[in-house]
Design a protein around this motif. Structure first.
Motif, PDB file in Angstrom:
ATOM      1  N   SER A  83     -12.497  47.906  19.235  1.00 37.64           N
ATOM      2  CA  SER A  83     -12.999  46.771  19.180  1.00 37.64           C
ATOM      3  C   SER A  83     -12.424  46.148  20.528  1.00 37.64           C
ATOM      4  CB  SER A  83     -12.829  46.054  18.012  1.00 37.64           C
ATOM      5  OG  SER A  83     -13.464  46.800  17.017  1.00 37.64           O
ATOM      6  N   ALA A  84     -13.568  45.103  21.162  1.00 42.36           N
ATOM      7  CA  ALA A  84     -13.258  44.540  22.460  1.00 42.36           C
ATOM      8  C   ALA A  84     -11.661  43.341  21.890  1.00 42.36           C
ATOM      9  CB  ALA A  84     -14.566  43.232  22.424  1.00 42.36           C
ATOM     10  N   HIS A  85     -11.468  43.031  21.070  1.00 40.28           N
ATOM     11  CA  HIS A  85     -10.307  42.156  20.792  1.00 40.28           C
ATOM     12  C   HIS A  85      -9.180  42.817  20.833  1.00 40.28           C
ATOM     13  CE1 HIS A  85     -11.095  43.246  16.549  1.00 40.28           C
ATOM     14  NE2 HIS A  85      -9.852  42.946  16.421  1.00 40.28           N
ATOM     15  N   CYS A  86      -9.144  44.086  20.439  1.00 40.64           N
ATOM     16  CA  CYS A  86      -8.048  44.940  20.598  1.00 40.64           C
ATOM     17  C   CYS A  86      -7.554  45.298  21.931  1.00 40.64           C
ATOM     18  CB  CYS A  86      -8.336  46.379  19.820  1.00 40.64           C
ATOM     19  SG  CYS A  86      -8.659  46.107  18.012  1.00 40.64           S
ATOM     20  N   ILE A  87      -8.687  45.286  22.648  1.00 42.65           N
ATOM     21  CA  ILE A  87      -8.202  45.527  24.277  1.00 42.65           C
ATOM     22  C   ILE A  87      -8.015  43.981  25.164  1.00 42.65           C
ATOM     23  CG2 ILE A  87      -9.235  46.472  26.504  1.00 42.65           C
ATOM     24  CD1 ILE A  87     -10.873  48.289  24.779  1.00 42.65           C
ATOM     25  N   TYR A  88      -8.884  43.140  24.883  1.00 39.95           N
ATOM     26  CA  TYR A  88      -8.813  41.897  25.573  1.00 39.95           C
ATOM     27  C   TYR A  88      -7.861  40.782  24.802  1.00 39.95           C
ATOM     28  CZ  TYR A  88     -12.136  44.581  28.537  1.00 39.95           C
ATOM     29  OH  TYR A  88     -12.525  45.517  29.174  1.00 39.95           O
ATOM     30  N   GLY A  89      -7.668  41.007  23.497  1.00 38.80           N
ATOM     31  CA  GLY A  89      -7.202  39.850  22.848  1.00 38.80           C
ATOM     32  C   GLY A  89      -8.045  39.151  22.302  1.00 38.80           C
ATOM     33  N   ILE A  90      -7.738  38.464  20.936  1.00 35.57           N
ATOM     34  CA  ILE A  90      -8.420  37.496  20.317  1.00 35.57           C
ATOM     35  C   ILE A  90      -8.873  36.186  21.120  1.00 35.57           C
ATOM     36  CG2 ILE A  90      -8.628  35.871  18.412  1.00 35.57           C
ATOM     37  CD1 ILE A  90      -6.804  38.125  16.883  1.00 35.57           C
ATOM     38  N   PRO A  91      -7.921  35.490  21.777  1.00 38.79           N
ATOM     39  CA  PRO A  91      -8.118  34.110  22.393  1.00 38.79           C
ATOM     40  C   PRO A  91      -9.660  34.466  23.532  1.00 38.79           C
ATOM     41  CG  PRO A  91      -6.100  34.133  22.431  1.00 38.79           C
ATOM     42  CD  PRO A  91      -6.482  35.957  21.926  1.00 38.79           C
ATOM     43  N   LEU A  92      -9.491  35.540  24.387  1.00 37.79           N
ATOM     44  CA  LEU A  92     -10.420  35.611  25.258  1.00 37.79           C
ATOM     45  C   LEU A  92     -11.756  36.176  24.503  1.00 37.79           C
ATOM     46  CD1 LEU A  92     -11.584  35.763  28.328  1.00 37.79           C
ATOM     47  CD2 LEU A  92     -10.596  38.142  28.460  1.00 37.79           C
ATOM     48  N   THR A  93     -11.659  37.178  23.571  1.00 32.45           N
ATOM     49  CA  THR A  93     -13.042  37.575  22.986  1.00 32.45           C
ATOM     50  C   THR A  93     -13.837  36.437  22.299  1.00 32.45           C
ATOM     51  OG1 THR A  93     -11.662  39.726  22.562  1.00 32.45           O
ATOM     52  CG2 THR A  93     -13.839  39.218  21.337  1.00 32.45           C
ATOM     53  N   VAL A  94     -12.861  35.590  21.628  1.00 36.06           N
ATOM     54  CA  VAL A  94     -13.411  34.485  20.868  1.00 36.06           C
ATOM     55  C   VAL A  94     -14.223  33.614  22.017  1.00 36.06           C
ATOM     56  CG1 VAL A  94     -13.256  32.217  19.833  1.00 36.06           C
ATOM     57  CG2 VAL A  94     -12.123  34.163  19.045  1.00 36.06           C
ATOM     58  N   ASN A  95     -13.536  33.230  23.041  1.00 38.18           N
ATOM     59  CA  ASN A  95     -14.261  32.662  24.440  1.00 38.18           C
ATOM     60  C   ASN A  95     -15.443  33.187  24.810  1.00 38.18           C
ATOM     61  OD1 ASN A  95     -13.304  29.871  25.861  1.00 38.18           O
ATOM     62  ND2 ASN A  95     -13.882  31.579  27.502  1.00 38.18           N
ATOM     63  N   THR A  96     -15.374  34.520  24.908  1.00 36.16           N
ATOM     64  CA  THR A  96     -16.487  35.147  25.495  1.00 36.16           C
ATOM     65  C   THR A  96     -17.668  35.194  24.625  1.00 36.16           C
ATOM     66  OG1 THR A  96     -14.880  36.722  26.545  1.00 36.16           O
ATOM     67  CG2 THR A  96     -17.168  37.471  26.243  1.00 36.16           C
ATOM     68  N   SER A  97     -17.329  35.230  23.267  1.00 36.01           N
ATOM     69  CA  SER A  97     -18.812  34.900  22.465  1.00 36.01           C
ATOM     70  C   SER A  97     -19.216  33.728  22.580  1.00 36.01           C
ATOM     71  CB  SER A  97     -17.947  35.315  20.893  1.00 36.01           C
ATOM     72  OG  SER A  97     -19.033  35.231  19.802  1.00 36.01           O
ATOM     73  N   LEU A  98     -18.290  32.469  22.629  1.00 35.30           N
ATOM     74  CA  LEU A  98     -19.097  31.252  22.810  1.00 35.30           C
ATOM     75  C   LEU A  98     -19.888  31.309  24.256  1.00 35.30           C
ATOM     76  CD1 LEU A  98     -16.009  29.207  21.507  1.00 35.30           C
ATOM     77  CD2 LEU A  98     -18.141  29.551  20.494  1.00 35.30           C
ATOM     78  N   HIS A  99     -19.152  32.148  25.086  1.00 36.45           N
ATOM     79  CA  HIS A  99     -19.898  31.961  26.500  1.00 36.45           C
ATOM     80  C   HIS A  99     -20.944  32.799  26.269  1.00 36.45           C
ATOM     81  CE1 HIS A  99     -18.651  32.695  31.132  1.00 36.45           C
ATOM     82  NE2 HIS A  99     -20.013  32.667  30.938  1.00 36.45           N
ATOM     83  N   VAL A 100     -21.256  33.500  25.931  1.00 34.37           N
ATOM     84  CA  VAL A 100     -22.329  34.589  25.566  1.00 34.37           C
ATOM     85  C   VAL A 100     -23.427  33.534  24.781  1.00 34.37           C
ATOM     86  CG1 VAL A 100     -23.704  36.568  24.606  1.00 34.37           C
ATOM     87  CG2 VAL A 100     -21.390  36.901  25.599  1.00 34.37           C
ATOM     88  N   ILE A 101     -23.058  33.118  23.746  1.00 29.60           N
ATOM     89  CA  ILE A 101     -24.090  32.257  23.218  1.00 29.60           C
ATOM     90  C   ILE A 101     -24.759  31.213  24.022  1.00 29.60           C
ATOM     91  CG2 ILE A 101     -24.351  30.727  21.158  1.00 29.60           C
ATOM     92  CD1 ILE A 101     -24.075  33.548  20.553  1.00 29.60           C
ATOM     93  N   THR A 102     -23.804  30.279  24.739  1.00 29.46           N
ATOM     94  CA  THR A 102     -24.092  29.154  25.564  1.00 29.46           C
ATOM     95  C   THR A 102     -25.151  29.885  26.665  1.00 29.46           C
ATOM     96  OG1 THR A 102     -22.110  28.402  25.455  1.00 29.46           O
ATOM     97  CG2 THR A 102     -23.324  27.635  27.259  1.00 29.46           C
ATOM     98  N   LEU A 103     -24.815  31.098  27.245  1.00 37.50           N
ATOM     99  CA  LEU A 103     -25.682  31.718  28.122  1.00 37.50           C
ATOM    100  C   LEU A 103     -27.156  32.091  27.577  1.00 37.50           C
ATOM    101  CD1 LEU A 103     -23.416  34.367  29.931  1.00 37.50           C
ATOM    102  CD2 LEU A 103     -24.377  32.224  31.191  1.00 37.50           C
ATOM    103  N   LEU A 104     -27.139  32.500  26.535  1.00 35.94           N
ATOM    104  CA  LEU A 104     -28.360  32.674  25.864  1.00 35.94           C
ATOM    105  C   LEU A 104     -29.284  31.666  25.513  1.00 35.94           C
ATOM    106  CD1 LEU A 104     -29.192  32.392  22.423  1.00 35.94           C
ATOM    107  CD2 LEU A 104     -27.263  33.921  22.256  1.00 35.94           C
TER     108      LEU A 104
END
Length: 312
Positions: A83-104
């Motif tokens: 899973s993504a958070h296992c590779i990139y860590g929880i903090p960045l993965t949470v931020n990325t999720s918010l990033h994607v929602i804003t882009l949409l």
């Protein structure tokens, strides 16, 4: 800094910020989710360009929220890959999720109809409420009623389907009321998914590259809902019987022990909980097919329902 270098630097950072999302796109599954909007266009008759834009938005909604879902469920494997958070860590993965929602949301603005944003936000809130309700039950070990379970799944999964239908309908002359039909499709989809999680050791189509133990069981995905502590319909049914204590005690442990999970499944079969769930799936399948006929037939939706019959 020269303008070209500044732009290159911004593009590089944007790529880095979206790495967890890029990763999850590599392991996309459940293509059936994509087939539903395409099938509904049999009734809505939108031009391909409009449909593609809506499909793009829905892909961002689904995969963007999946990043958070995997963290909430402590999912280490997503269709054969970490899973993504296992590779990139929880903090960045949470931020990325918010990033994607804003882009949409920016993409929704470009569709040129303010009603679309209002519709998406309303449906998205229902999805979040459904997900939150399930988390409250799990984290506080509260066994819901069957009706509460159904309502939660209509929110969490049904509104994911309904979001695309509502967007499509805004751009279509077809204003038929599809809400109840679509929400029950979502309920069927999730109920089937929960059932298959218990009775199928490995979904080969969903996990083609999974690594297996010597006995052929993928320890990360075998009955993973039991490890997550999810209250699914078979569990709820068993809890209502006089002999369901063992099932609840196993669920409470969130065990990774395969032998214990196998015993739990055998108990669900013995108590009639799996048979009860199969009956509900058969009933919903008939309801959905009857509704498709009533609404004027739809070859794409019928084919999608046929594809889902693999649970039998």
């Amino acid at each position: 800094m020269p303008e070209e270098k500044k732009k290159a630097s911004e593009l590089y950072m944007e790529k880095e910020l979206l790495l967890p999302y890029t990763h999850i796109l590599k392991v996309q599954g459940k293509k059936l989710r994509d087939k539903i909007p395409v099938a509904f266009n049999h009734w809505f008759k939108l031009p391909k360009d409009t449909l593609d834009k809506i499909m793009d938005v829905m892909g961002m909604v689904y995969n963007g929220t999946l990043l958070i879902d995997d963290i909430q469920d402590n999912t280490s494997i997503r269709r054969g890959l970490p899973s993504a958070h296992c590779i990139y860590g929880i903090p960045l993965t949470v931020n990325t999720s918010l990033h994607v929602i804003t882009l949409l949301l920016q993409k929704l603005q470009k569709l040129g109809n303010p009603e679309v944003i209002t519709s998406v936000l309303k449906d998205f809130l229902e999805i979040i409420r459904g997900q939150g309700t399930e988390l409250i039950w799990r984290e506080n070990f509260i066994c819901p009623t069957e009706e509460q379970y159904n309502q939660m799944n209509r929110q969490k999964t049904g509104y994911m389907f309904l979001m695309s239908v509502h967007m499509m309908q805004i751009f279509s002359e077809n204003k038929t009321y599809f809400d109840d039909f679509v929400l029950n499709m979502g309920l069927y989809f999730q109920l089937r998914d929960d059932y298959c999680n218990l009775i199928k050791q490995v979904e080969l189509e969903e996990y083609p590259d999974a690594a297996y133990s010597e006995k052929g069981i993928n320890l990360d995905i075998f009955c993973e809902d039991l490890t997550e502590g999810k209250f699914t319909l078979p569990i709820i049914h068993a809890a209502q019987t006089s002999q369901g204590d063992a099932v609840l005690n196993i669920l409470r442990q969130r065990t990774t022990d395969v032998a214990l999970k196998k015993f739990c499944v055998s108990e669900l079969e013995r108590l009639g909980s799996l048979e009860y769930t199969r009956g509900k799936l058969i009933h919903l399948d008939k309801y959905i097919r009857d509704e498709i006929k009533r609404l004027g037939d739809n070859p794409g939706l019928t084919a999608a329902m046929d594809e889902l019959l693999s649970w039998k």
